[in-house]
Design an enzyme around this catalytic site. Sequence first.
Site, PDB file in Angstrom:
ATOM      1  N   ARG A  97     -10.602  19.149   3.103  1.00 51.11           N
ATOM      2  CA  ARG A  97      -9.303  18.638   2.673  1.00 51.11           C
ATOM      3  C   ARG A  97      -8.224  19.706   2.822  1.00 51.11           C
ATOM      4  O   ARG A  97      -8.505  20.899   2.808  1.00 51.11           O
ATOM      5  CB  ARG A  97      -9.364  18.194   1.213  1.00 51.11           C
ATOM      6  CG  ARG A  97     -10.407  17.137   0.912  1.00 51.11           C
ATOM      7  CD  ARG A  97     -10.507  16.902  -0.579  1.00 51.11           C
ATOM      8  NE  ARG A  97     -11.621  16.019  -0.916  1.00 51.11           N
ATOM      9  CZ  ARG A  97     -11.968  15.715  -2.151  1.00 51.11           C
ATOM     10  NH1 ARG A  97     -11.287  16.227  -3.179  1.00 51.11           N
ATOM     11  NH2 ARG A  97     -12.989  14.909  -2.375  1.00 51.11           N
ATOM     12  N   TYR A 210       3.736  -2.752  -9.222  1.00 51.71           N
ATOM     13  CA  TYR A 210       3.294  -3.238  -7.922  1.00 51.71           C
ATOM     14  C   TYR A 210       2.260  -4.351  -8.060  1.00 51.71           C
ATOM     15  O   TYR A 210       2.349  -5.398  -7.398  1.00 51.71           O
ATOM     16  CB  TYR A 210       2.718  -2.086  -7.104  1.00 51.71           C
ATOM     17  CG  TYR A 210       2.105  -2.527  -5.808  1.00 51.71           C
ATOM     18  CD1 TYR A 210       2.909  -3.014  -4.772  1.00 51.71           C
ATOM     19  CD2 TYR A 210       0.734  -2.492  -5.607  1.00 51.71           C
ATOM     20  CE1 TYR A 210       2.350  -3.446  -3.585  1.00 51.71           C
ATOM     21  CE2 TYR A 210       0.168  -2.922  -4.424  1.00 51.71           C
ATOM     22  CZ  TYR A 210       0.979  -3.390  -3.420  1.00 51.71           C
ATOM     23  OH  TYR A 210       0.428  -3.823  -2.248  1.00 51.71           O
TER      24      TYR A 210
END
Length: 226
Positions: A97, A210
């Site tokens: 990452r 949302y």
Amino acid sequence: MPKYTDDDIFDDGAPQVAKGFDRGIDYLDIAAKLKKGLKKNYKVLQDTESTANAKRFAGSRVIYIIIALLQLKNCSRISEAIVATKKFSVSKNLNERVVVKIAKSEKDLIDRKTKDKIHTKPRYRDMVFPVDLVDTKIFKYIVKTKYWTKFCEFDSPRKRVLDFLLGHYECNTHSLRYAGINYLLNVEKRDMNVVAKFVGHANVNQLVLYTQTKALDEIFDRKIVV
């Protein structure tokens, strides 16, 4: 017959219902389309009979698509995806990452009560390379080309990616981010707090709004069988 005024029909002054950033983009569908576009344009780059102009367009498109797929995979903002892509371009291990600063996390605010200036500290998040969506061979190839060098010199790379998506896939960068969020919440059924942490939200408020908007759309779109 009843008479209607323009205000009855064309109420330009009416408040708009908040719809969020979602544009109805399906996560798996757009991922498949982008992967297909990536392979198609990479093939143009490898074709010895392709013209220089064709390769120039294909090179740019390969970069834009990789960034879009990275954004989709990480449910990130486009600026975060671009920074992550640049970091991955110099990484020796694409399975590791990278850390990027969360967009808009560091800013100057004014306290509504005291009127004092407040400077928020930057926050950071991890990003992964989409090895399941992007052939690493293509990525390692493109970052060694003149097309990548030119992209890194652009003053407004975000707009270029956005314009490409609007023109070729009828979606914007917000659509990709929220397609990913929608997939995590409604298909994989991930915990909202975990998703908020993953995408870089300070809390779940935006995700609650949302999901409520998505649920409201489902009510409007429901079919009643009698």
